[in-house]
Design an enzyme around this catalytic site. Structure first.
Site, PDB file in Angstrom:
ATOM      1  CE  LYS A   1      -3.650  -2.579   1.047  1.00  0.00           C
ATOM      2  NZ  LYS A   1      -4.593  -2.913   0.211  1.00  0.00           N
TER       3      LYS A   1
ATOM      4  CG  HIS B   1      -7.479 -10.170  -5.442  1.00  0.00           C
ATOM      5  ND1 HIS B   1      -8.767  -9.777  -5.793  1.00  0.00           N
ATOM      6  CD2 HIS B   1      -7.017  -9.661  -4.561  1.00  0.00           C
ATOM      7  CE1 HIS B   1      -9.006  -8.905  -4.701  1.00  0.00           C
ATOM      8  NE2 HIS B   1      -7.841  -8.858  -3.831  1.00  0.00           N
TER       9      HIS B   1
END
Length: 441
Positions: free
Chosen positions: A141, A260
């Protein structure tokens, strides 16, 4: 036959039997009128049958209908075709107000036409030389906005601190601020540098998802040339055809394949309409993937825990018995199709480690995004803290301690000799996500 369990909510005035039969017909040979070409084929052989209808406890309007569709109606080795047949048109059906596919039974004869996961759990452990504990990961992130060099730097710090894997976020493909080739290069550098320093095998899930299959394969080829161990794909937004294509490439070239599930909640969030994630999980195991995200269970309700563990077992085990309390409507025999590692990620931190270790067991990937990068001292100590917490939990479990009861105590003991873990414990001691679970039986 392929068996499907639907939760049918018919329009007012439509009996459940009629709605169930309509669902079975529309998933196979039926159309809205009688056509003369019906005489040219054996409808009895090919038609779908609704063989069981039972009321859903506590819901007057809905019924669970079990339909069977003959295996000949499906193309071999194509999840795309399986879904087009089983759920293609029927969800817009006028006679049903809402419809949810709760579970599918895939017969061994049909399962055998799929390659399945490129490698599976055991091969992955052998490639990584990591045994007897869950695998640790971390999503880098901020997911969007870092330059490739800074991104690679964040990757290096996490891997060096003790994680096994870092991950591209699902939205990181090839944007103006960071093109894919630059990211791949800097991440590869981070992997090799951290491997050399720690003596452990490291990886970074390089997201190969792209606008066309050809472009995805191009990225996977580049990853293989760099010699990195794993690539990644968003299988629902990318689509099953693209996913299977990439899975075949990964097996042929020795790449692990991380999946994902971006967009899954669009399909599986509503209780009475859509598809349950266990169906998407089964489809993924057939289409191919070595890891797939599967929720966390932690801090949510018990009912959800059983259901989540139900589809986690469907991902990992060879043979899963029917168990309605866990949402498993059919016994599923995977006949030697390799297993998939479930990935627990989303809002987890060191205090969750005992629960995660107990719930998911060794064959899982625990993915801490903010739980690593949010450490007050930075990424490397954040990674170190997670690794220490994990090793402490595994050790305690192997000594026969009860992680559910003594979890906090185990973490506190480990924090005494790990300043990184102590700092992490301090930061996250108050954080809780308290919401009702959507997914109850």
């Amino acid at each position: 036959d392929i068996l499907a369990a639907f939760r049918v909510t018919p329009q007012p005035g439509v009996p459940p039997e009629e709605a169930g039969a309509a669902v079975a017909a529309e998933s196979s040979t039926g159309t809205w009128t009688t056509v003369w070409t019906d005489g040219l084929t054996s409808l009895d052989r090919y038609k779908g049958r609704c063989y069981d209808i039972e009321p859903v406890p506590g819901e007057x309007x809905x019924x669970x209908x079990x339909x069977x569709x003959x295996x000949d109606l499906f193309e071999e080795g194509s999840v795309t075709n399986m879904f087009t047949s089983x759920v293609g048109n029927v969800f817009g059906f006028x006679x049903x107000r809402a419809l949810r596919l709760e579970d599918l039974r895939i017969p061994p004869a049909y399962t055998k036409t799929f390659q399945g996961p490129p490698h599976g759990i055991q091969v992955e452990r052998d490639k990584l030389n990591k045994y007897g504990r869950p695998i640790l990961g971390c999503t880098i992130k901020p997911k969007l906005g870092l330059s490739a060099k800074n991104y690679g730097r964040a990757v290096y710090e996490c891997l060096r601190g003790g994680l096994d894997f870092t991950k591209d976020d699902e939205n990181v493909n090839s944007q103006p601020f960071m093109r894919w080739r630059d990211r791949f290069l800097f991440c590869a550098e981070a992997i090799y540098k951290s491997q050399a320093e720690t003596g452990e095998i490291k990886g970074h899930y390089l997201n190969a998802t792209a606008g066309t299959c050809e472009e995805m394969i191009k990225r996977a080829v580049f990853a293989r040339e760099l010699g990195v161990p794993i690539v990644m794909h968003d299988y629902l937004t990318g689509g099953f055809t693209a996913n299977t294509t990439l899975a075949h490439y990964c097996r042929d070239n020795g790449l692990l394949f991380h999946i994902h599930r971006a967009m899954h909640a669009v399909i599986d969030r509503q209780k009475n309409h859509g598809m349950h994630f266990r169906v998407l999980a089964k489809a993924l195991r057939m289409s191919g993937g070595d890891h797939v995200h599967s929720g966390t269970v932690v801090g949510k309700l018990e009912g959800e825990r059983d259901i989540t563990l139900g589809f986690v077992d469907l991902l990992r085990d060879d043979y899963v018995e029917k168990d309605r309390s866990r949402g498993i409507y059919f016994t599923q025999d995977w006949v030697s199709l390799p297993g998939v590692l479930p990935v627990a990620s989303g809002g987890i931190h060191v205090w969750h480690m005992p629960a995660l270790t107990e719930i998911f067991g060794d064959d899982s990937v625990l993915q801490f995004g903010g739980g690593t990068l949010g450490h007050p001292w930075g990424n490397r100590p954040g990674a170190x803290x997670n690794r220490v917490a994990l090793e402490a939990c595994v050790k305690a479990r192997n000594e026969g301690r009860d992680l559910a009861r003594e979890g906090n105590e185990i973490i506190r003991e480990a924090a005494k000799w790990s300043p990184e873990l102590a700092a992490a414990c301090e930061v996250w001691k108050e954080i809780k996500f308290e919401f009702e679970a959507m997914d109850t039986i």
